[in-house]
Enzyme design. Structure first.
Site, PDB file in Angstrom:
ATOM      1  N   ARG A  87      38.266  61.605  28.632  1.00 57.16           N
ATOM      2  CA  ARG A  87      39.526  62.300  28.321  1.00 57.16           C
ATOM      3  C   ARG A  87      40.044  63.105  29.507  1.00 57.16           C
ATOM      4  NH1 ARG A  87      38.187  63.663  22.134  1.00 57.16           N
ATOM      5  NH2 ARG A  87      39.476  62.031  21.227  1.00 57.16           N
ATOM      6  N   LYS A  97      35.661  54.428   4.843  1.00 59.63           N
ATOM      7  CA  LYS A  97      36.309  54.591   3.533  1.00 59.63           C
ATOM      8  C   LYS A  97      37.666  53.923   3.433  1.00 59.63           C
ATOM      9  CE  LYS A  97      34.645  59.250   2.724  1.00 59.63           C
ATOM     10  NZ  LYS A  97      35.212  60.554   3.043  1.00 59.63           N
ATOM     11  N   GLY A 129      38.536  56.145  18.102  1.00 55.60           N
ATOM     12  CA  GLY A 129      37.299  56.470  17.393  1.00 55.60           C
ATOM     13  C   GLY A 129      36.170  55.489  17.617  1.00 55.60           C
ATOM     14  N   GLY A 144      42.914  59.970  15.044  1.00 59.77           N
ATOM     15  CA  GLY A 144      43.779  60.478  13.966  1.00 59.77           C
ATOM     16  C   GLY A 144      45.245  60.313  14.302  1.00 59.77           C
TER      17      GLY A 144
HETATM   18  P1  AMP Z   1      35.568  55.376  10.395  1.00 64.31           P
HETATM   19  O1  AMP Z   1      35.438  56.718  11.060  1.00 64.31           O
HETATM   20  O2  AMP Z   1      36.240  55.405   9.071  1.00 64.31           O
HETATM   21  O3  AMP Z   1      36.112  54.324  11.316  1.00 64.31           O
HETATM   22  O4  AMP Z   1      34.063  54.956  10.015  1.00 64.31           O
HETATM   23  C1  AMP Z   1      33.093  54.708  10.964  1.00 64.31           C
HETATM   24  C2  AMP Z   1      31.746  54.778  10.312  1.00 64.31           C
HETATM   25  O5  AMP Z   1      31.637  53.829   9.277  1.00 64.31           O
HETATM   26  C3  AMP Z   1      30.632  54.473  11.298  1.00 64.31           C
HETATM   27  O6  AMP Z   1      29.842  55.618  11.474  1.00 64.31           O
HETATM   28  C4  AMP Z   1      29.862  53.346  10.639  1.00 64.31           C
HETATM   29  O7  AMP Z   1      28.464  53.500  10.759  1.00 64.31           O
HETATM   30  C5  AMP Z   1      30.282  53.443   9.192  1.00 64.31           C
HETATM   31  N1  AMP Z   1      30.107  52.157   8.491  1.00 64.31           N
HETATM   32  C6  AMP Z   1      30.606  50.965   8.856  1.00 64.31           C
HETATM   33  N2  AMP Z   1      30.190  50.002   8.014  1.00 64.31           N
HETATM   34  C7  AMP Z   1      29.403  50.588   7.088  1.00 64.31           C
HETATM   35  C8  AMP Z   1      28.669  50.114   5.958  1.00 64.31           C
HETATM   36  N3  AMP Z   1      28.688  48.826   5.620  1.00 64.31           N
HETATM   37  N4  AMP Z   1      27.984  51.015   5.231  1.00 64.31           N
HETATM   38  C9  AMP Z   1      27.969  52.315   5.576  1.00 64.31           C
HETATM   39  N5  AMP Z   1      28.624  52.828   6.642  1.00 64.31           N
HETATM   40  C10 AMP Z   1      29.346  51.977   7.388  1.00 64.31           C
END
Ligand code: AMP
Length: 395
Positions: free
Chosen positions: A36, A200, A353, A376
């Site tokens: 950054r 999520k 991210g 974000g």
């Molecule tokens: P995000 O910040 O929403 O992009 O989520 C990223 C996180 O989702 C990472 O830390 C991954 O380890 C987690 N993740 C991805 N796939 C899975 C899964 N099948 N089960 C649990 N966590 C997951």
């Protein structure tokens, strides 16, 4: 709407306050990744060359509106001084002591770095009084901290509004981010493929709705894939499922059908019996996952399908890993997506991210058209929102 550009500002003999995103990871006082800081250099160097004096400011981490040494920007100042070959004047207190005095005493080879903006409660409150302390003695305002433009904070909004519109501008990084991301909402070169993964459904729902208006393919991976599979009536064992989000998935499918968007969900999986770094991976070669298992990555058939779609796309946007990529045995799906994007001849954009970390892991970062520096902020921009930090910089 057009952003006011740094190159349109008359910097000669002017003093400039520059808002940056210098929110770098620091362990035991040492910067562990200076990406950054380096991303901010073109704007800083341009200002250093053309203006009379300048001060840099940023947040770092999430201190609670009061000084907290673990979030000090001091190590960032040391690194900046090395990279710029200039002397840093680090100002801890710019509320009880007017910044104008420091600025007036600055030598040509010096620049100011303000201590973490979030050490003051006025920052997150978008407080005008705090903003006046920040702009004290400055003629111009430049923002190049893309990672914070979705926050209505004092250094992002109130400070900008203290000078007339022709005295504010976006730096080179913000300009690049907006130029790369905005076309995805209007008329991206087709076929436009969106790959969504991560933890999520709820985090990504708004951006998925928005992109359904312009994309042709939506490829789902990560933990949110299991909520999609559950909605389709597939058994997913003990995988993470957001049961209260099934209605959102229903509306995604209905919207996609109306807009003729193809949605793909995993055909096979890499599973484990526990959510652990040491969990043994098991290939489940079909959609249904046995009761004792949870899905932690997409399987090889899914990777192949996604790779094929990605490689024949005109534009690809990726946000969120396909599995728990932090653990090597569940990283293959994300690596396959990163590699396919590197081979795609079209425009390839990685939306911040964890997917950026996955691209770096594969070593294909330099093959992407654009890698967003703000997770974000990039998501909210793609949701079609007018971000508060950009609104004050539009013509
Ligand atoms: P995000 O910040 O929403 O992009 O989520 C990223 C996180 O989702 C990472 O830390 C991954 O380890 C987690 N993740 C991805 N796939 C899975 C899964 N099948 N089960 C649990 N966590 C997951």
């Amino acid at each position: 709407m057009q952003l006011r550009r740094l190159e349109d500002l008359d910097l000669k003999n002017k003093k400039v306050l520059v808002r940056l995103d210098l929110n770098v990871p620091i362990k035991n006082g040492k910067i562990t990744d200076d990406t950054r800081i380096k991303a901010a250099l073109p704007t800083i160097r341009y200002i250093a060359e053309h203006a009379k004096a300048f001060a840099l400011c940023s947040h770092l981490g999430r201190p609670k509106g009061a000084p907290d040494p673990q979030y000090s920007l001091e190590p960032v100042g040391v690194r900046l001084a090395e990279l710029l070959h200039k002397e840093v004047v680090f100002v801890e207190d710019y509320v009880s002591e007017p910044l104008e005095q420091v600025t007036n005493q600055l030598d040509a080879n010096q620049f100011i770095l303000l201590e973490n903006l979030r050490f003051y409660p006025g920052e997150t409150a978008n407080d005008r009084n705090f903003a006046e302390h920040l702009m004290n003695g400055f003629d111009l305002y430049v923002n190049d901290g893309f990672g914070a433009v979705h926050r209505a904070h004092a250094s992002v909004c109130a400070a900008a509004e203290l000078v007339s519109p022709d005295c504010r501008a976006a730096g080179f990084l913000i300009e690049k981010e907006v130029e790369a991301l905005s076309p995805l909402l209007k008329n991206p070169k087709g076929p436009f493929t969106v790959i969504m993964g991560g933890a999520k459904v709820s985090d990504k729902i708004a951006v998925i709705y928005s992109l359904l208006n312009s994309c042709n393919n939506l490829l789902i991976g990560g933990a949110m894939a299991y909520t999609f599979l559950k909605y389709r009536g597939v058994e997913v064992g003990s995988s993470k499922v957001e049961l209260d989000k099934l209605d959102l998935v229903d509306s995604i499918y209905r919207n996609a059908e109306q807009r003729k968007v193809r949605i793909e969900i995993p055909l096979d999986h890499i599973c484990a019996t526990e959510f652990s770094e040491h969990a043994a991976p098991l290939l489940v070669p079909e959609q249904t996952i046995p009761a004792a298992y949870m899905g932690l990555d997409i399987g090889p058939r899914t990777s192949e399908l996604y790779e094929r779609i990605i490689k024949s796309s005109g534009t690809v946007l990726w946000n969120g890993p396909m599995g728990v990529f932090e653990w090597d045995q569940f990283a293959k799906g994300s690596e396959a997506v990163a590699k396919a994007m590197a081979e795609c001849q079209g425009t390839t954009i990685v939306g911040g991210g964890d997917s950026v970390a996955a691209v770096n892991k594969v070593g294909s970062a330099d093959k992407m058209t654009h890698i967003s520096t703000g997770g974000g902020a990039s998501l909210e921009l793609l949701e079609g929102k007018i971000l508060p930090g950009l609104r004050v910089l539009y013509q």
